[in-house]
Design an enzyme around this catalytic site. Structure first.
Site, PDB file in Angstrom:
ATOM      1  N   GLU A   1      -4.604   4.490  -5.596  1.00 44.78           N
ATOM      2  CA  GLU A   1      -3.216   4.921  -5.651  1.00 44.78           C
ATOM      3  C   GLU A   1      -2.370   3.845  -6.323  1.00 44.78           C
ATOM      4  O   GLU A   1      -1.938   2.890  -5.654  1.00 44.78           O
ATOM      5  CB  GLU A   1      -2.679   5.163  -4.234  1.00 44.78           C
TER       6      GLU A   1
ATOM      7  N   ASN B   1      -1.430  13.758   2.869  1.00 44.64           N
ATOM      8  CA  ASN B   1      -0.834  12.695   3.677  1.00 44.64           C
ATOM      9  C   ASN B   1       0.615  13.083   3.966  1.00 44.64           C
ATOM     10  O   ASN B   1       1.473  12.943   3.100  1.00 44.64           O
ATOM     11  CB  ASN B   1      -0.910  11.372   2.887  1.00 44.64           C
ATOM     12  N   TRP B   2       0.828  13.562   5.170  1.00 50.42           N
ATOM     13  CA  TRP B   2       2.178  14.032   5.524  1.00 50.42           C
ATOM     14  C   TRP B   2       3.165  12.878   5.693  1.00 50.42           C
ATOM     15  O   TRP B   2       4.366  13.097   5.782  1.00 50.42           O
ATOM     16  CB  TRP B   2       2.138  14.832   6.828  1.00 50.42           C
ATOM     17  N   LYS B   3       2.644  11.661   5.832  1.00 48.23           N
ATOM     18  CA  LYS B   3       3.489  10.488   6.121  1.00 48.23           C
ATOM     19  C   LYS B   3       4.333  10.770   7.369  1.00 48.23           C
ATOM     20  O   LYS B   3       3.854  11.471   8.267  1.00 48.23           O
ATOM     21  CB  LYS B   3       4.330  10.122   4.889  1.00 48.23           C
TER      22      LYS B   3
ATOM     23  N   GLY C   1       5.191   8.717  -5.077  1.00 50.97           N
ATOM     24  CA  GLY C   1       6.504   9.262  -4.754  1.00 50.97           C
ATOM     25  C   GLY C   1       7.532   9.061  -5.847  1.00 50.97           C
ATOM     26  O   GLY C   1       8.725   9.298  -5.636  1.00 50.97           O
TER      27      GLY C   1
ATOM     28  N   SER D   1       1.841  11.009  -7.036  1.00 51.46           N
ATOM     29  CA  SER D   1       2.520  12.119  -7.717  1.00 51.46           C
ATOM     30  C   SER D   1       1.558  13.167  -8.275  1.00 51.46           C
ATOM     31  O   SER D   1       1.819  13.746  -9.321  1.00 51.46           O
ATOM     32  CB  SER D   1       3.459  11.590  -8.799  1.00 51.46           C
TER      33      SER D   1
ATOM     34  N   HIS E   1      -2.902   2.167   3.150  1.00 51.83           N
ATOM     35  CA  HIS E   1      -1.925   2.796   2.247  1.00 51.83           C
ATOM     36  C   HIS E   1      -0.907   1.740   1.822  1.00 51.83           C
ATOM     37  O   HIS E   1      -0.548   0.860   2.607  1.00 51.83           O
ATOM     38  CB  HIS E   1      -1.238   3.959   2.965  1.00 51.83           C
TER      39      HIS E   1
ATOM     40  N   GLU F   1       2.166   1.784   1.569  1.00 48.83           N
ATOM     41  CA  GLU F   1       3.351   1.686   2.439  1.00 48.83           C
ATOM     42  C   GLU F   1       3.041   0.844   3.673  1.00 48.83           C
ATOM     43  O   GLU F   1       3.895   0.091   4.151  1.00 48.83           O
ATOM     44  CB  GLU F   1       3.830   3.103   2.820  1.00 48.83           C
TER      45      GLU F   1
ATOM     46  N   GLY G   1       0.673  13.189  -1.313  1.00 53.91           N
ATOM     47  CA  GLY G   1       1.799  12.953  -0.422  1.00 53.91           C
ATOM     48  C   GLY G   1       2.764  14.119  -0.460  1.00 53.91           C
ATOM     49  O   GLY G   1       2.572  15.145   0.195  1.00 53.91           O
ATOM     50  N   GLY G   2       3.809  13.998  -1.258  1.00 51.62           N
ATOM     51  CA  GLY G   2       4.879  14.995  -1.320  1.00 51.62           C
ATOM     52  C   GLY G   2       4.398  16.435  -1.429  1.00 51.62           C
ATOM     53  O   GLY G   2       4.861  17.314  -0.684  1.00 51.62           O
TER      54      GLY G   2
HETATM   55  P1  PGA Z   1       2.803  11.173  -3.523  1.00 45.44           P
HETATM   56  O1  PGA Z   1       2.133  10.212  -2.418  1.00 45.44           O
HETATM   57  O2  PGA Z   1       1.799  12.260  -3.795  1.00 45.44           O
HETATM   58  O3  PGA Z   1       4.049  11.682  -2.853  1.00 45.44           O
HETATM   59  O4  PGA Z   1       3.078  10.336  -4.720  1.00 45.44           O
HETATM   60  C1  PGA Z   1       0.775   9.894  -2.462  1.00 45.44           C
HETATM   61  C2  PGA Z   1       0.457   8.990  -1.308  1.00 45.44           C
HETATM   62  O5  PGA Z   1       1.291   8.131  -0.963  1.00 45.44           O
HETATM   63  O6  PGA Z   1      -0.629   9.082  -0.705  1.00 45.44           O
END
Ligand code: PGA
Length: 253
Positions: free
Chosen positions: A169, A9-11, A175, A215, A97, A99, A236-237
């Site tokens: 999640e 997930n590049w966001k 994050g 994470s 998600h 967010e 994500g990251g």
């Molecule tokens: P993260 O994000 O790996 O940076 O914690 C995961 C996500 O939000 O899908």
């Protein structure tokens, strides 16, 4: 049996050139997926066509969007419909998600409609669920996640559910560098599977892929993926660094 999936997930990160480089770097590692393994790259909307073109000839590699609208079409300036995504050959769409839930007020009811739009268009939803820190501290995470599943997914038929992937999640792990322990992930994944079994039966529960997100990194992916009910990850990251992402994929086993 069920698919093992690592989704990146590049966001809201990277330019087109950086994204292209990242995909090329991932492919250049010669990463080979075995039968039943999939990699899904979820880019921002403007890069989906390019990402699809780059990945098209690679077995097991798919592209995903990070959202779609809850209506089929119409006067929703700035929004993107599921059908539009399908028309450019997108395979998956991340829905719900945390967010999106937090910053864009996406409710369970709205997500039920997004899931419907995605499935009606032929996209596979990666449906995210997971609890905030205060719910985990109060130890009511199971009820919290059960409600998310019930209100956004349980109107689906068993046939429709076949195209749904669930991502657990925990919000406190996204994050933040805090990862759920393998035991915490396994407990929740087993709980989610038991809920699906209660609603749709054992076969449907055994078939559905449940990914862990929060994470996840090369250093903890192996332990997480070794859990019997963890079928991969939503990353994500670490999905923004080719070496980290491919290292995580290689832990799928
Ligand atoms: P993260 O994000 O790996 O940076 O914690 C995961 C996500 O939000 O899908």
């Amino acid at each position: 049996m069920r698919k093992k999936i690592v989704a990146g997930n590049w966001k809201m990160n990277l330019t087109l050139a950086q994204g292209e480089q990242l995909i090329n770097d991932i492919l250049a590692t010669g990463l080979k997926l075995t039968e039943g393994q999939e990699v899904v790259i979820c880019t921002p909307f403007p890069y989906l066509t390019k990402a699809k073109a780059l990945l098209k000839n690679y077995q097991g590699f798919y592209v995903g969007a990070q959202n779609c609208h809850s209506e089929k079409a119409g006067a929703y300036t700035g929004e993107v419909a599921a059908e539009m995504l399908k028309s450019i050959d997108v395979d998956y769409v991340i829905l719900g998600h945390s967010e999106r839930r937090e910053y864009f007020q996406e409710s369970n009811a709205m997500l039920a409609k997004k899931v419907d739009q995605a499935l009606a268009s032929g996209l596979k939803p990666i449906f995210c669920c997971g609890e905030p820190l205060e719910i985990r501290q109060a130890e009511t995470q199971n009820a919290y996640v059960a409600k998310q599943l019930e209100e956004s997914l349980y109107h689906l038929t068993e046939e429709q559910l076949k195209d749904v992937v669930i991502a657990y999640e925990p919000i406190w792990a996204i994050g933040t560098g805090l990862t759920a322990s393998a035991a915490q992930a396994q407990d929740m994944h087993a709980f989610i599977r038991s809920q699906i079994a209660a609603k749709y039966g054992r076969e449907a529960a055994l078939r559905i892929s449940i990914l862990y997100g929060g994470s996840a990194k090369p250093g903890n992916a192996e332990e997480l993926f070794a859990c019997p009910d963890v079928d991969g990850g939503l990353i994500g990251g670490a999905s923004l660094v080719a070496a980290d992402f491919t290292a995580i994929v290689s832990k799928l086993g």
